[in-house]
Enzyme design. Structure first.
Site, short mmCIF file in Angstrom:
data_model
loop_
_atom_site.label_atom_id
_atom_site.label_comp_id
_atom_site.label_asym_id
_atom_site.label_seq_id
_atom_site.Cartn_x
_atom_site.Cartn_y
_atom_site.Cartn_z
N PRO A 9 0.82 -1.22 0.00
CG PRO A 9 -0.58 -1.44 1.84
CD PRO A 9 0.65 -1.99 1.24
NE ARG A 51 -4.64 -7.23 -21.88
CZ ARG A 51 -4.72 -6.25 -22.80
NH1 ARG A 51 -3.83 -5.28 -22.78
NH2 ARG A 51 -5.65 -6.27 -23.72
CG ASP A 76 -0.99 -1.65 -30.40
OD1 ASP A 76 -0.61 -2.13 -31.46
OD2 ASP A 76 -0.59 -2.00 -29.27
O1 LIG Z 1 -0.26 -5.82 0.74
C1 LIG Z 1 -1.17 -5.05 0.47
N1 LIG Z 1 -2.15 -4.79 1.36
C2 LIG Z 1 -2.14 -5.38 2.69
C3 LIG Z 1 -2.04 -4.30 3.72
C4 LIG Z 1 -3.04 -3.35 3.82
C5 LIG Z 1 -2.93 -2.33 4.78
C6 LIG Z 1 -1.83 -2.27 5.61
C7 LIG Z 1 -1.63 -1.17 6.61
N2 LIG Z 1 -2.76 -1.07 7.53
C8 LIG Z 1 -2.62 -0.04 8.55
C9 LIG Z 1 -2.36 1.34 7.99
N3 LIG Z 1 -3.07 1.91 7.01
C10 LIG Z 1 -2.53 3.16 6.82
C11 LIG Z 1 -1.50 3.33 7.69
N4 LIG Z 1 -1.42 2.18 8.40
C12 LIG Z 1 -0.84 -3.23 5.50
C13 LIG Z 1 -0.93 -4.24 4.55
C14 LIG Z 1 -1.21 -4.39 -0.84
C15 LIG Z 1 -0.26 -4.74 -1.77
S1 LIG Z 1 -0.44 -3.90 -3.21
C16 LIG Z 1 -1.77 -3.01 -2.66
N5 LIG Z 1 -2.44 -2.06 -3.38
C17 LIG Z 1 -3.46 -1.45 -2.79
N6 LIG Z 1 -3.86 -1.75 -1.54
C18 LIG Z 1 -3.22 -2.70 -0.76
O2 LIG Z 1 -3.63 -2.94 0.39
C19 LIG Z 1 -2.10 -3.38 -1.34
#
Ligand SMILES: O=C(NCc1ccc(CNCc2ncc[nH]2)cc1)c1csc2nc[nH]c(=O)c12
Length: 246
Positions: free
Chosen positions: A89, A154, A169
């Site tokens: 995230p 893809r 494309d």
């Molecule tokens: O591993 C992923 N998510 C698991 C995850 C979700 C939330 C937290 C943190 N939670 C507490 C917090 N929030 C804000 C501050 N502290 C940790 C891990 C993930 C990989 S790519 C992606 N793309 C978009 N969204 C996603 O969640 C992902």
């Protein structure tokens, strides 16, 4: 291209790589997707992959050593160098530009976090780039990895048949797609636009381009701002805007 994916849910990743266009790309040897489970590289009879966070707080954190052992196994499976991308995230938002860069690489290693995340020392020492798939909260990185497998797969040369690649494309130019219609021509829900029923292919191409431009202007002006428009594009868009405002 070879994609190695570190994940606690290898079945999910393999299943997502077996579908449709990407599945066919794998069958045809255009793409290889290999999942590696850190639990198989975790020591001790409990094979722990996570532990409680220092400093307290909710949830668990993924341990360094099972991940490093798994990463070493993934690297050793193929002599070519491979950048390490962590799905997270905290990562950079994924864009088609990034996907095209990844798709041109011979190898890529994806790391999927679970729990509250991964010990930062692993991230600092082993991760080259962090990628997020959007501003919403998921339970782990596997869906992000599946998105990358699909988007990269893809684009592998030969994965799409000619028709699809031509369509791809046009869409790749950063605009939204035009509307699509198929039979019946007349339906209780409405008629197929006349231009598409005729045989004037230049008019059809103009209409479709105008629809892409108009829809992007209406729904995603941010994308439009980033797209260089030709003189004819601008004329088509202005005509669309006049008609819209009329
Ligand atoms: O591993 C992923 N998510 C698991 C995850 C979700 C939330 C937290 C943190 N939670 C507490 C917090 N929030 C804000 C501050 N502290 C940790 C891990 C993930 C990989 S790519 C992606 N793309 C978009 N969204 C996603 O969640 C992902």
């Amino acid at each position: 291209m070879r994609l190695d994916i570190l994940t606690l849910f290898p079945d999910f990743i393999q299943a997502s790589a077996a579908l449709g266009v990407v599945g066919r790309a794998c069958e045809r040897g255009l793409l290889e997707v290999v999942a590696h489970n850190p639990r198989d590289h975790a020591a001790g009879n409990y094979r722990r992959v996570d532990e409680r966070p220092f400093g307290g707080g909710p949830g668990m954190v993924m341990l360094i050593d099972p991940l490093r052992a798994t990463l070493a196994a993934a690297r050793a499976a193929d002599p070519r160098p491979a950048p390490v991308v962590l799905l997270s995230p905290q990562g950079e938002r994924l864009t088609q530009r990034r996907v095209r860069e990844f798709a041109a690489m011979p190898r890529l290693i994806l790391v999927c976090g679970r729990y509250e995340g991964i010990d930062e020392r692993f991230v600092e020492a082993e991760v080259d780039l962090e990628i997020s798939i959007g501003d919403y909260v998921l339970s782990g990185g596997e869906l992000g990895a599946a998105v990358l497998v699909d988007a990269i797969g893809r684009l592998q040369e030969g994965a799409l048949n000619d028709a699809a690649s031509a369509v791809q494309d046009s869409f790749e130019d950063g605009l939204l797609d035009c509307p699509h219609y198929t039979r019946p021509e007349s339906h209780a829900l409405g008629e197929v636009p006349a231009v598409l029923r005729g045989g004037d292919h230049a008019a059809i191409a103009r209409w479709r381009r105008q629809q892409s431009l108009g829809r992007t202007w209406l729904r995603r002006p941010d994308l439009l701002a980033r797209t260089a428009l030709s003189a004819s594009d601008r004329a088509l868009l202005e005509a669309f805007q006049r008609a819209w405002r009329a």
